[in-house]
Write a protein that holds these residues in place. Structure first.
Motif, short mmCIF file in Angstrom:
data_model
loop_
_atom_site.label_atom_id
_atom_site.label_comp_id
_atom_site.label_asym_id
_atom_site.label_seq_id
_atom_site.Cartn_x
_atom_site.Cartn_y
_atom_site.Cartn_z
N HIS A 110 0.78 0.06 -0.02
CA HIS A 110 0.08 1.04 -0.41
C HIS A 110 -0.95 0.94 0.84
O HIS A 110 -1.23 0.05 1.51
CB HIS A 110 -0.26 1.02 -1.70
N ASP A 114 -6.81 -4.09 2.22
CA ASP A 114 -6.48 -5.49 2.09
C ASP A 114 -4.80 -5.95 2.22
O ASP A 114 -4.69 -7.02 2.24
CB ASP A 114 -6.95 -6.05 0.69
N HIS A 115 -4.38 -4.58 2.44
CA HIS A 115 -2.70 -4.94 2.73
C HIS A 115 -2.56 -4.50 3.90
O HIS A 115 -1.37 -5.09 4.62
CB HIS A 115 -2.06 -4.15 1.63
N CYS A 246 -0.29 -4.80 -5.69
CA CYS A 246 -1.58 -4.56 -6.39
C CYS A 246 -1.57 -4.18 -7.78
O CYS A 246 -2.30 -4.07 -8.34
CB CYS A 246 -2.34 -3.74 -5.25
N HIS A 303 -3.72 -12.77 -5.52
CA HIS A 303 -4.34 -11.78 -4.99
C HIS A 303 -5.34 -11.02 -6.00
O HIS A 303 -6.23 -11.76 -6.32
CB HIS A 303 -3.38 -10.55 -4.45
N CYS A 304 -5.17 -9.93 -6.43
CA CYS A 304 -6.29 -9.33 -7.08
C CYS A 304 -6.20 -9.40 -8.67
O CYS A 304 -6.83 -8.67 -9.58
CB CYS A 304 -6.31 -7.72 -6.90
FE FE2 Z 1 -5.22 -5.32 -2.97
#
Ligand code: FE2
Length: 335
Positions: A110, A114-115, A246, A303-304
């Protein structure tokens, strides 16, 4: 997902993740279907004479996973996301000794920095390596709906744009990516399922609180992050492995969708579950209750996901929990 070819095994190199952990001993599922090797164990295994600290991967807020599947006698490699910046992606990939020419496809989950921030560096480096090896250009798989810009709105009302912007399609093509734009689900290299839209079904997974997208010079509400896709791989005799970068659609929605389409049990789920942050941490208990019902052999929250959710998952699923760490290597196979 009917056309998806089952793989003999799947290995994953975690190029970028939020955490690193130099010291903890390795973990695996009791049945051995999912194992991981820490970065330091890799250095020891290859006989390094010293522990050279600058040679270890750096963690950062973001995600980049290299998936390599064994299909018969062949290997197929797919890069999912590229973390927040090109320099970090290239440095970690070099430290991990990744054969860049082996990467057949790059999939962006997406349009969040951060990606996608590391994408220009990853595309250019992989394209160059493949050209030098006499291979076809790397396949670059993006969602066709790319917002002009994205931001988050703080509870105070302040809107913070997310930087860097994802480069234009033209720029990524110029860097050497063989572009494919899509919105529907599809299969890459026979064995990698790239989802289309993920149905939002649970009552509590309501997207990213405060998310905005720029339209007509105005910041519009955009909590759905509607274009996000996940990647899934069917392991022969093992089940499906889901990679959700995410999980703005909700990790339970993601896993249920993948299981329904695959018609096989959930072997493992890895990635960012996005349960950290204001307005999101309230979902941790409901999420864990529903993840338990899905009975994965392994769960790898990275990650998140956030430290509160990670701690709660580790407590609720101690035999399934495997840490998602920058620099670590994982193997998913039938037990
Ligand atoms: Fe993310």
């Amino acid at each position: 997902m009917d056309r998806l070819v089952e793989v003999e095994s799947l290995s994953v190199i975690n190029i970028i993740d939020n955490d690193t952990d130099f010291l903890s001993t390795a973990a695996s599922t009791k049945d051995g279907s999912v194992t991981y090797q820490s970065e330091v164990a890799q250095h020891v295994a290859r006989g390094d004479a010293t522990l050279y600290f600058p040679g270890f991967c750096c963690a950062a807020h973001g995600l980049s996973l290299l998936l390599t599947a064994v299909v018969g006698e062949q290997k197929r490699a797919l890069l999912l996301d590229a973390g927040p910046c090109p320099q970090l992606w290239k440095a970690n990939a070099k430290k991990l000794g990744i054969d860049l020419a082996s990467v057949d496809s790059i999939v962006l989950s997406h349009y969040h920095a951060d990606h996608s921030g590391g994408l220009p560096g990853a595309v250019a480096a992989i394209a160059e390596a493949r050209k030098a090896a006499g291979k076809a250009p790397v396949h670059l798989d993006l969602h066709e709906s790319k917002p002009a810009s994205r931001a988050v709105q703080l509870p105070s009302g302040t809107v913070l744009p997310l930087q860097p912007e994802t480069p234009s399609f033209e720029e990524l093509q110029r860097l050497g990516g063989d572009m494919m734009l899509s919105r529907e689900s599809h299969v890459l290299s026979e064995c990698f399922f790239v989802s289309g839209h993920i149905p939002r079904k649970t009552r509590y997974e309501k997207g990213l609180v405060g998310s905005k997208r720029l339209e007509d010079n105005d910041w519009r509400d955009d909590c759905d992050i509607d274009e996000e896709r996940y990647v899934a791989v069917k392991v022969k005799g093992g089940g499906i492995v889901v990679f959700s970068a995410c999980s703005h659609a909700g990790i339970v929605n993601v896993c249920r969708h993948a299981i329904d389409l695959a018609g096989v049990p959930l072997l493992a789920v890895m990635g960012g579950f996005h349960l950290g942050g204001a307005g999101l941490e309230e979902r941790v208990d409901d999420t864990i209750q529903d993840l338990l019902k899905l009975q994965p052999q392994a769960i790898l929250p990275g990650h998140c996901t956030g430290w509160r959710a990670k701690a709660a998952i580790a407590q609720a699923m101690p035999d399934q929990y495997i840490p998602a760490l920058a620099g670590a290597r994982y193997v998913f196979a039938a037990s």
